[in-house]
Write a protein that holds these residues in place. Structure first.
Motif, short mmCIF file in Angstrom:
data_model
loop_
_atom_site.label_atom_id
_atom_site.label_comp_id
_atom_site.label_asym_id
_atom_site.label_seq_id
_atom_site.Cartn_x
_atom_site.Cartn_y
_atom_site.Cartn_z
N GLU A 415 0.84 -1.19 0.00
CA GLU A 415 0.00 0.00 0.00
C GLU A 415 0.88 1.25 0.00
OE1 GLU A 415 -1.91 -3.42 1.34
OE2 GLU A 415 -0.41 -2.35 2.53
N TYR A 417 0.45 4.88 1.37
CA TYR A 417 -0.44 5.61 2.27
C TYR A 417 -0.29 7.12 2.06
CZ TYR A 417 -1.01 1.15 4.65
OH TYR A 417 -1.27 -0.17 4.93
N VAL A 443 4.19 8.12 4.91
CA VAL A 443 2.89 8.65 4.47
C VAL A 443 3.14 9.84 3.56
CG1 VAL A 443 0.71 9.69 5.19
CG2 VAL A 443 1.78 7.95 6.62
N SER A 468 -5.83 5.97 1.83
CA SER A 468 -5.82 7.07 2.79
C SER A 468 -5.44 6.53 4.17
CB SER A 468 -7.20 7.72 2.85
OG SER A 468 -7.27 8.62 3.94
N ALA A 469 -4.58 7.25 4.87
CA ALA A 469 -4.11 6.79 6.18
C ALA A 469 -5.27 6.56 7.14
CB ALA A 469 -3.13 7.80 6.76
N ALA A 472 -6.73 3.13 6.66
CA ALA A 472 -5.78 2.02 6.65
C ALA A 472 -6.33 0.81 7.40
CB ALA A 472 -4.47 2.47 7.28
#
Length: 629
Positions: A415, A417, A443, A468-469, A472
């Motif tokens: 991923e 982020y 990030v 998107s953080a 997550a």
């Protein structure tokens, strides 16, 4: 002198002339562009004929524009190939491949149809009748036995032809007897020079107006690249853009397929405000055989490449009377797609060869370039060229690509982020990023609203999902070891877990419909609470953007996540255990919720929050004094 004969125009020519003579068309100056363009074609033919015969032409190739204010005439003279009697009748007496019925239809439509006439029928010469009461064409062909011919017409029903006994040099002289109301305008040499510079500045032959050469700037795009020096490019760029600085970069190309064209494009050192006045000041100047067709054409490059300045010159486009409307959109699309590919490939090479230089480009033009997220045909190239700030960089001036992020990612991390915030400082305080800071998971930082649309359009890059953080999957982050020491309290006992469930239910009762749910969080380590979207799809920042667009000022209902290991929450558990009705629980629940709203940017009325803070400070200071410390 030969006998003068009279010939009637064919019906379709008469119809065309009637439209032009009575036209209210405002851009009447295009007649001069058409006459100069025809003269240029005649000079090209003369050069080709001379080269083919191996002979030397004693006449210098040139185009001259002269005026006689008293006689109210304007004359355009060239030393080109000239015309024989038959050629004159064929070229000016008829309209090739025309349809009488179609012209009749155009005639009914009147001046509104002028934009399409000449391009469809190839009769640029006739535009002269927008300004002329009478036109005289005197011409002599390069053919050895040819005699000079005079063609005269008032542009109504017929024209007169007469052979001259005198000897003349080959070429053509067109004398325009101007209409009374236009005579002062088109016998003004300063105005004529402006018209030539605007439309015919890059014609390959000298153009003189009143004895002074007007077209002095070289059409660099037509010259071989290896012969052009950087100083010449810079000079041309400044002439084109009025920029006082040299261009940041230059892209000079020549294409033979799928459509033939030359392009000379520049990247300026500084960008225009894409949402201000600079937005419309974009587009490449479009030429056909060195003749300007449209200034700042908006169709050759998409808006996100609007920072590019330059010219495109093609041999293949058909034209219309005003040359502002192009007939063949297919050819334009082919040119456009080729240009976009060339620009993106050029930028990709710059990014690969010199990252610092590309970053300099990005800082100047990146904000506009991000609008390329809508260019789905070039999605992969675009994704490779976008740059972001990041938690792995030292300050907000640093930039990273998606590829560089993947290269730095942890093993088995699939991923990429990202998180949106107004600044690095704000993101450093975001509760949603605590788990990433703790585990040293990078990030990407998004500072502009458009960044959200970029991420939403890209979705993934090189097999890695863009996430998107705040959305997550904690299970995926759990596999990464914490890189920072955590001062966690003792785990909750079974009794405390029961009390936690009571606390969550109590807080939900206090907050009511303001939140959809109150639950324990697995992401928090430093903050007591955070807000999360219940649907798990739309990010908080995208939600705000959509609310602004729909003028929705309400506060969205979200999930309130509680950090069970935070000292404040542990204290609230202890208070609840002693007294379920202690008013501090209500006060703290509201305070924590409104503090979370404040961090998210949703709190529009802070009065209650400020009042609560002051009340708590008053009480806590009293406790502090009473304790004797």
């Amino acid at each position: 002198m030969g006998k003068k004969t009279t010939h009637k125009f064919k019906a379709e020519v008469s119809q065309l002339l009637d439209i032009l003579v009575h036209s209210l068309y405002t851009n009447k100056e295009i007649f001069l562009r058409e006459l100069i363009s025809n003269a240029s074609d005649a000079l090209e033919k003369a050069r080709f004929k001379t080269q083919a015969s191996g002979e030397t032409d004693e006449l210098a190739p040139e185009i001259r524009v002269t005026v006689d204010a008293d006689a109210k005439t304007l004359t355009v003279t060239d030393t080109g190939v000239g015309m024989t009697r038959d050629e004159l009748m064929r070229n000016i007496g008829t309209i090739a491949h025309s349809g009488t019925a179609e012209l009749a239809k155009l005639a009914e439509q009147g001046k509104e149809s002028l934009d399409s006439l000449i391009g469809r029928f190839g009769v640029g010469f006739y535009s002269v009748y927008m300004v002329a009461d009478e036109v005289t064409v005197t011409t002599k062909s390069m053919d050895a036995d040819a005699r000079p011919i005079v063609w005269t017409s008032d542009g109504r029903t017929d024209y007169k032809l007469q052979e001259l006994d005198e000897d003349r040099p080959h070429g053509t002289e067109i004398t325009v007897s101007l209409k009374e109301d236009l005579a002062s305008q088109f016998t003004n040499e300063a105005h004529l020079k402006h018209v030539v510079k605007t439309h015919s500045n890059f014609i390959n032959f000298p153009i003189y107006v009143g004895g002074e050469r007007v077209n002095t700037i070289q059409a660099l795009w037509r010259e071989p690249k290896f012969q052009i020096k950087a100083e010449q490019y810079a000079e041309f760029y400044k002439f084109l853009t009025f920029d006082s600085e040299d261009p940041f970069d230059t892209l000079h190309t020549s294409v033979d397929a799928p459509v033939q064209f030359n392009a000379l494009m520049f990247i300026p050192r500084h960008g225009n405000d894409p949402f201000g006045l600079g937005r419309e000041n974009r587009g490449l100047d479009l030429y056909v055989r060195r003749v300007l067709i449209e200034k700042q054409n908006k169709d050759l490059l998409p808006e996100y490449l609007g920072f590019i300045k330059g010219v495109v010159d093609t041999e293949d486009l058909p034209l219309n009377i005003s040359r502002e409307t192009l007939q063949d959109n297919l050819l334009m699309r082919k040119i456009s797609s080729t240009l976009v590919k060339q620009v993106l490939d050029h930028l990709a090479k710059m990014a690969k060869d010199d990252a610092d230089r590309y970053n300099e480009f990005w800082r100047a033009h990146g904000e506009l370039f991000k609008a390329g997220y809508m260019d789905f045909l070039n999605k992969d190239k675009f994704a490779g060229l976008v740059r972001f700030n990041s938690s792995s960089l030292d300050d907000d001036k640093g930039l990273t690509s998606l590829a560089d992020y993947i290269a730095r990612a942890k093993e088995d991390q699939k991923e990429i982020y990202y998180a949106y915030g107004p600044s690095r400082e704000a993101l450093a305080l975001s509760p949603h990023l605590e788990v990433f800071r703790r585990k040293h998971v990078e990030v990407l930082y998004l500072f502009e609203p458009i960044d959200e649309f970029v991420m939403d359009a890209l979705r993934e890059y090189e097999g890695c999902a863009l996430v998107s953080a705040e959305h997550a999957d904690m299970a995926k982050l759990d596999k990464f070891e914490s890189m920072e020491k955590e001062d966690k309290p003792e785990p909750l006992s079974d009794e405390q877990k029961t009390e936690l469930d009571k606390l969550l239910a109590r807080m939900k009762d206090v907050l009511g419909d303001a939140v959809t749910e109150v639950k324990a969080s697995t992401r928090l380590s430093e903050s007591p609470v955070c807000l999360a979207n219940p649907d798990g799809n739309v990010t908080s920042s995208m939600d705000k953007i959509m609310r602004v667009m729909s003028k929705d000022t309400s506060i969205p209902k979200k999930i309130l996540e509680i950090n069970p290991d935070h000292a404040l929450i542990r204290n609230m558990l202890a208070i609840l255990e002693k007294d379920e009705n202690d008013p501090f629980i209500d006060q703290a629940a509201n305070q924590l919720y409104e503090s979370a709203l404040l961090l998210e940017g949703y709190l529009t009325d802070p009065h209650a929050l400020v009042g609560r803070v002051q009340d708590l400070l008053t009480k806590s200071s009293s406790w502090y004094v009473a304790s004797g410390k």
